[in-house]
Design a protein around this motif. Structure first.
Motif, PDB file in Angstrom:
ATOM      1  N   ARG A   1      -6.252 -16.461   0.803  1.00 32.64           N
ATOM      2  CA  ARG A   1      -6.705 -15.684   1.965  1.00 32.64           C
ATOM      3  C   ARG A   1      -6.732 -14.201   1.654  1.00 32.64           C
ATOM      4  O   ARG A   1      -7.648 -13.485   2.056  1.00 32.64           O
ATOM      5  N   LYS A   2      -5.731 -13.700   0.912  1.00 34.27           N
ATOM      6  CA  LYS A   2      -5.689 -12.279   0.611  1.00 34.27           C
ATOM      7  C   LYS A   2      -6.825 -11.876  -0.301  1.00 34.27           C
ATOM      8  O   LYS A   2      -7.346 -10.770  -0.217  1.00 34.27           O
ATOM      9  N   GLN A   3      -7.250 -12.787  -1.210  1.00 38.00           N
ATOM     10  CA  GLN A   3      -8.324 -12.463  -2.132  1.00 38.00           C
ATOM     11  C   GLN A   3      -9.692 -12.690  -1.512  1.00 38.00           C
ATOM     12  O   GLN A   3     -10.696 -12.353  -2.096  1.00 38.00           O
ATOM     13  N   GLY A   4      -9.709 -13.246  -0.298  1.00 33.40           N
ATOM     14  CA  GLY A   4     -10.984 -13.561   0.314  1.00 33.40           C
ATOM     15  C   GLY A   4     -11.734 -12.363   0.852  1.00 33.40           C
ATOM     16  O   GLY A   4     -12.858 -12.471   1.301  1.00 33.40           O
ATOM     17  N   GLY A   5     -11.115 -11.181   0.821  1.00 33.06           N
ATOM     18  CA  GLY A   5     -11.794  -9.982   1.286  1.00 33.06           C
ATOM     19  C   GLY A   5     -11.314  -9.568   2.648  1.00 33.06           C
ATOM     20  O   GLY A   5     -10.459 -10.181   3.266  1.00 33.06           O
ATOM     21  N   GLY A   6     -11.873  -8.473   3.142  1.00 35.19           N
ATOM     22  CA  GLY A   6     -11.473  -7.956   4.441  1.00 35.19           C
ATOM     23  C   GLY A   6     -10.403  -6.904   4.303  1.00 35.19           C
ATOM     24  O   GLY A   6      -9.578  -6.947   3.400  1.00 35.19           O
ATOM     25  N   SER A   7     -10.424  -5.916   5.183  1.00 40.25           N
ATOM     26  CA  SER A   7      -9.459  -4.835   5.115  1.00 40.25           C
ATOM     27  C   SER A   7      -8.179  -5.220   5.838  1.00 40.25           C
ATOM     28  O   SER A   7      -8.172  -6.097   6.694  1.00 40.25           O
ATOM     29  N   SER A   8      -7.094  -4.530   5.482  1.00 43.71           N
ATOM     30  CA  SER A   8      -5.807  -4.796   6.105  1.00 43.71           C
ATOM     31  C   SER A   8      -5.759  -4.182   7.487  1.00 43.71           C
ATOM     32  O   SER A   8      -6.241  -3.071   7.701  1.00 43.71           O
ATOM     33  N   ASN A   9      -5.200  -4.918   8.440  1.00 41.56           N
ATOM     34  CA  ASN A   9      -5.058  -4.370   9.796  1.00 41.56           C
ATOM     35  C   ASN A   9      -3.624  -3.963  10.089  1.00 41.56           C
ATOM     36  O   ASN A   9      -3.290  -3.619  11.213  1.00 41.56           O
ATOM     37  N   GLY A  10      -2.749  -4.028   9.061  1.00 40.46           N
ATOM     38  CA  GLY A  10      -1.378  -3.568   9.226  1.00 40.46           C
ATOM     39  C   GLY A  10      -0.455  -4.573   9.880  1.00 40.46           C
ATOM     40  O   GLY A  10       0.711  -4.282  10.103  1.00 40.46           O
ATOM     41  N   LEU A  11      -0.956  -5.769  10.220  1.00 39.37           N
ATOM     42  CA  LEU A  11      -0.137  -6.751  10.918  1.00 39.37           C
ATOM     43  C   LEU A  11       0.212  -7.959  10.056  1.00 39.37           C
ATOM     44  O   LEU A  11       0.915  -8.845  10.507  1.00 39.37           O
ATOM     45  N   GLU A  12      -0.326  -7.993   8.810  1.00 40.60           N
ATOM     46  CA  GLU A  12      -0.100  -9.181   7.989  1.00 40.60           C
ATOM     47  C   GLU A  12       1.370  -9.349   7.622  1.00 40.60           C
ATOM     48  O   GLU A  12       1.910 -10.442   7.633  1.00 40.60           O
ATOM     49  N   GLU A  13       2.026  -8.254   7.289  1.00 44.59           N
ATOM     50  CA  GLU A  13       3.409  -8.340   6.864  1.00 44.59           C
ATOM     51  C   GLU A  13       4.188  -7.140   7.403  1.00 44.59           C
ATOM     52  O   GLU A  13       3.673  -6.027   7.480  1.00 44.59           O
ATOM     53  N   THR A  14       5.405  -7.379   7.786  1.00 41.25           N
ATOM     54  CA  THR A  14       6.339  -6.297   8.056  1.00 41.25           C
ATOM     55  C   THR A  14       7.313  -6.231   6.896  1.00 41.25           C
ATOM     56  O   THR A  14       7.353  -7.129   6.052  1.00 41.25           O
ATOM     57  N   LEU A  15       8.110  -5.190   6.847  1.00 44.37           N
ATOM     58  CA  LEU A  15       9.096  -5.094   5.779  1.00 44.37           C
ATOM     59  C   LEU A  15      10.073  -6.260   5.824  1.00 44.37           C
ATOM     60  O   LEU A  15      10.565  -6.709   4.789  1.00 44.37           O
ATOM     61  N   CYS A  16      10.371  -6.753   7.023  1.00 43.70           N
ATOM     62  CA  CYS A  16      11.347  -7.831   7.151  1.00 43.70           C
ATOM     63  C   CYS A  16      10.824  -9.155   6.599  1.00 43.70           C
ATOM     64  O   CYS A  16      11.605 -10.006   6.166  1.00 43.70           O
ATOM     65  N   THR A  17       9.520  -9.357   6.644  1.00 44.56           N
ATOM     66  CA  THR A  17       8.954 -10.635   6.205  1.00 44.56           C
ATOM     67  C   THR A  17       8.082 -10.493   4.961  1.00 44.56           C
ATOM     68  O   THR A  17       7.455 -11.458   4.540  1.00 44.56           O
ATOM     69  N   ALA A  18       8.033  -9.316   4.381  1.00 46.35           N
ATOM     70  CA  ALA A  18       7.139  -9.067   3.247  1.00 46.35           C
ATOM     71  C   ALA A  18       7.520  -9.909   2.041  1.00 46.35           C
ATOM     72  O   ALA A  18       8.704 -10.103   1.742  1.00 46.35           O
ATOM     73  N   ARG A  19       6.532 -10.418   1.363  1.00 42.59           N
ATOM     74  CA  ARG A  19       6.763 -11.097   0.086  1.00 42.59           C
ATOM     75  C   ARG A  19       7.032 -10.038  -0.984  1.00 42.59           C
ATOM     76  O   ARG A  19       6.269  -9.092  -1.129  1.00 42.59           O
ATOM     77  N   VAL A  20       8.098 -10.209  -1.714  1.00 44.65           N
ATOM     78  CA  VAL A  20       8.454  -9.252  -2.759  1.00 44.65           C
ATOM     79  C   VAL A  20       8.408  -9.887  -4.147  1.00 44.65           C
ATOM     80  O   VAL A  20       8.669  -9.211  -5.139  1.00 44.65           O
ATOM     81  N   ARG A  21       8.053 -11.158  -4.216  1.00 48.48           N
ATOM     82  CA  ARG A  21       8.079 -11.869  -5.497  1.00 48.48           C
ATOM     83  C   ARG A  21       6.811 -12.690  -5.663  1.00 48.48           C
ATOM     84  O   ARG A  21       6.306 -13.295  -4.720  1.00 48.48           O
ATOM     85  N   GLN A  22       6.292 -12.708  -6.886  1.00 51.26           N
ATOM     86  CA  GLN A  22       5.174 -13.581  -7.218  1.00 51.26           C
ATOM     87  C   GLN A  22       5.166 -13.822  -8.721  1.00 51.26           C
ATOM     88  O   GLN A  22       5.423 -12.914  -9.506  1.00 51.26           O
ATOM     89  N   ASN A  23       4.880 -15.059  -9.113  1.00 50.80           N
ATOM     90  CA  ASN A  23       4.876 -15.411 -10.526  1.00 50.80           C
ATOM     91  C   ASN A  23       3.560 -14.974 -11.161  1.00 50.80           C
ATOM     92  O   ASN A  23       2.482 -15.238 -10.631  1.00 50.80           O
TER      93      ASN A  23
END
Length: 505
Positions: A305-327
């Protein structure tokens, strides 16, 4: 007369202020402050020994790091080793070269969403066991982002060493302190809280740990290193516990606890210096969700979904729920891939949004034997490149056409590619693998050769006029650019270890 004196004083005051401002501006924009005349690839030169592991530093005063605005170090954590809770003056990006375990990041104001209860047979209800913020698991190939000033810890729950390559971006806007890679520990023994009678005991324990640990580590990671001096350890914050600076009675009252507990928290009651990485003897009761294939599929779908395009609206993630890890080791995530040549994978703010906050990004590259990456340059970032496996011949060229690095780089070495400086890499007999940290959240690369390169985008007559070629030769040059990223070395290449024809993929 009085009015004239006041006017004169005011004029002198403004003159001093303006001179000070202009002097500061002139110093900051000094053209000779950072000139990359020579780049070297080298291994860590300093280390800090601890009970449960060792941290190895690339010289923080080396010009490459001072001008590049970032510092790097390598944590080697033994099984059951715990990197004590701490925070830093600048954001961190870490690559897990080896090992597995758990880590946590405590974000101020976020809820303690991980909790555990135990059934009570006597009362027929449940009793509270623990509650804390989100915990993550790490494994080999993971990229982990630690925001600045956020308390974090890391525990090696596996059966092998955890090897963590860390970049600390001290030139980041979030850092309002000096350019040193500072760390603030919330636990451990402060040297100031240790009595002078314990000095010999600490020194003896440190030397013993050095002998036992150093023999294991240097055999695998190589290189001659020196123990970091006490003064530098203090300067970087690895010499103790910041809570030891407070009066123990204040700590007792603030935490609403007893005096003995407060003394342990500030490190007064410990009889030995265990360092910043300790060994945990008992089992840790951590609330960690079990991994499953469904969670992996969910992450893949989120990535799509993130690679599908479209600009960020600021609601996708908060600091509390942000993903901080990826392989980043998974071949299925490769952005550029060829089964013969190798692959290249990037992580940026589009694929891992927290990179947008820390303004950094990362990439992973793998080259097969005698294959290379065409000459390229990063348009908007410095690139710190760490060799994870194999070797390669690397050349870096500056704006004057001078070769500032021409070296065969080996596993465990690190080097900097400054912004806009062109670099070429060609793998050796064992192939070449690396991870790179870029000082921009969306690092952009430009290539000299290939279908999407600069030369391919120029008109043939411009190429002919620029290089004194015939029109037909310029046209042929463009038509032969069938590659996107890789090239195969010919038998006449000074770096080639086997015969073969030149080819592009």
């Amino acid at each position: 007369m009085a009015r004239s004196s006041a006017f004169l004083s005011l004029s002198l005051t403004f003159l001093v202020l303006f001179n000070g401002c202009f002097a500061r501006q002139s110093y900051q924009q000094s053209p000779n402050e950072c000139q990359f005349r020579q780049i070297n690839a080298f291994e860590p030169t300093l280390r800090i020994q601890a009970e449960g592991g060792v941290t190895e530093f690339w010289d923080p005063y080396n010009q490459q790091f001072q001008c590049g605005g970032a510092h790097l170090y390598r944590h080697i954590i033994q099984p059951r080793g715990l990197l004590l809770p701490s925070y830093t003056n600048a954001p961190l990006v870490a690559y897990v070269q080896q090992g597995q375990g758990e880590f946590g990041i405590v974000v101020p104001g976020c809820a303690e969403t991980y909790q555990s209860f135990q059934q009570s047979e006597q009362q027929g209800g449940s009793s509270f066991l623990d509650r804390h913020q989100k915990i993550g698991s790490y494994k080999q190939g993971d990229i982990i982002v630690f925001p600045e000033s956020a308390v974090h810890w890391l525990f090696n729950s596996g059966n092998e060493q955890t090897v963590l390559i860390v970049l600390q971006d001290t030139s980041n806007d979030a850092n309002q302190l000096d350019a040193n890679p500072l760390r603030f520990f919330l636990a451990g023994n402060s040297q100031q809280s240790q009595g002078s009678s314990q000095q010999g005991q600490r020194e003896q324990g440190r030397k013993q740990g050095q002998r036992e640990q150093g023999q294991r580590e240097q055999g695998q990671h190589g290189g001659k290193q020196e123990l970091m001096t006490e003064r530098l350890r203090e300067q970087l914050g690895y010499n103790g516990n910041i809570l030891a600076g407070f009066d123990v009675q204040i700590v007792k009252d603030a935490l609403n606890t007893d005096m003995e507990t407060a003394q342990k928290i500030v490190g007064e009651r410990s009889q030995e210096d265990r360092g910043h990485i300790i060994t945990v003897d008992r089992d840790l009761q951590l609330i960690v969700p079990s991994s499953s294939s469904s969670s992996s599929r969910s992450e893949e779908q989120h990535q799509t979904r993130k690679q599908g395009g479209g600009s960020s609206n600021g609601l996708e993630e908060t600091l509390c729920t942000a993903r901080v890890r990826q392989n980043i080791d998974n071949p299925r995530r490769a952005d550029i891939y060829d089964p013969q040549a190798g692959r290249f994978t990037t992580l940026n703010s589009l694929t891992l949004p927290i990179f947008g906050q820390v303004r950094l990004s990362a990439a992973r590259g793998i080259l097969n034997r005698n294959w290379g990456v065409v000459p390229k340059w990063c348009m908007n970032a410095h690139s710190f490149i760490y060799v994870t496996k194999g070797s390669a011949q690397v050349q870096i060229v500056n704006h004057e056409g001078e070769t500032i690095l021409d070296q065969q780089v080996q596993e465990g070495q690190l080097f900097l590619v400054p912004q806009n400086f062109a670099v070429v890499k060609q793998a050796g007999d064992q192939g070449f693998e690396w991870v790179e940290f870029n000082t921009n959240e969306n690092a952009m690369f430009n290539t000299l050769s290939g279908r999407t390169s600069t030369l391919a985008g120029l008109p043939a007559d411009i190429i002919a006029a620029s290089y004194d070629l015939s029109s037909s030769k310029a046209q042929s040059l463009k038509q032969n650019m069938n590659s996107v990223w890789f090239y195969q070395a010919s038998s006449s290449s000074p770096w080639s270890s086997s015969s073969g024809r030149s080819a592009f993929i």
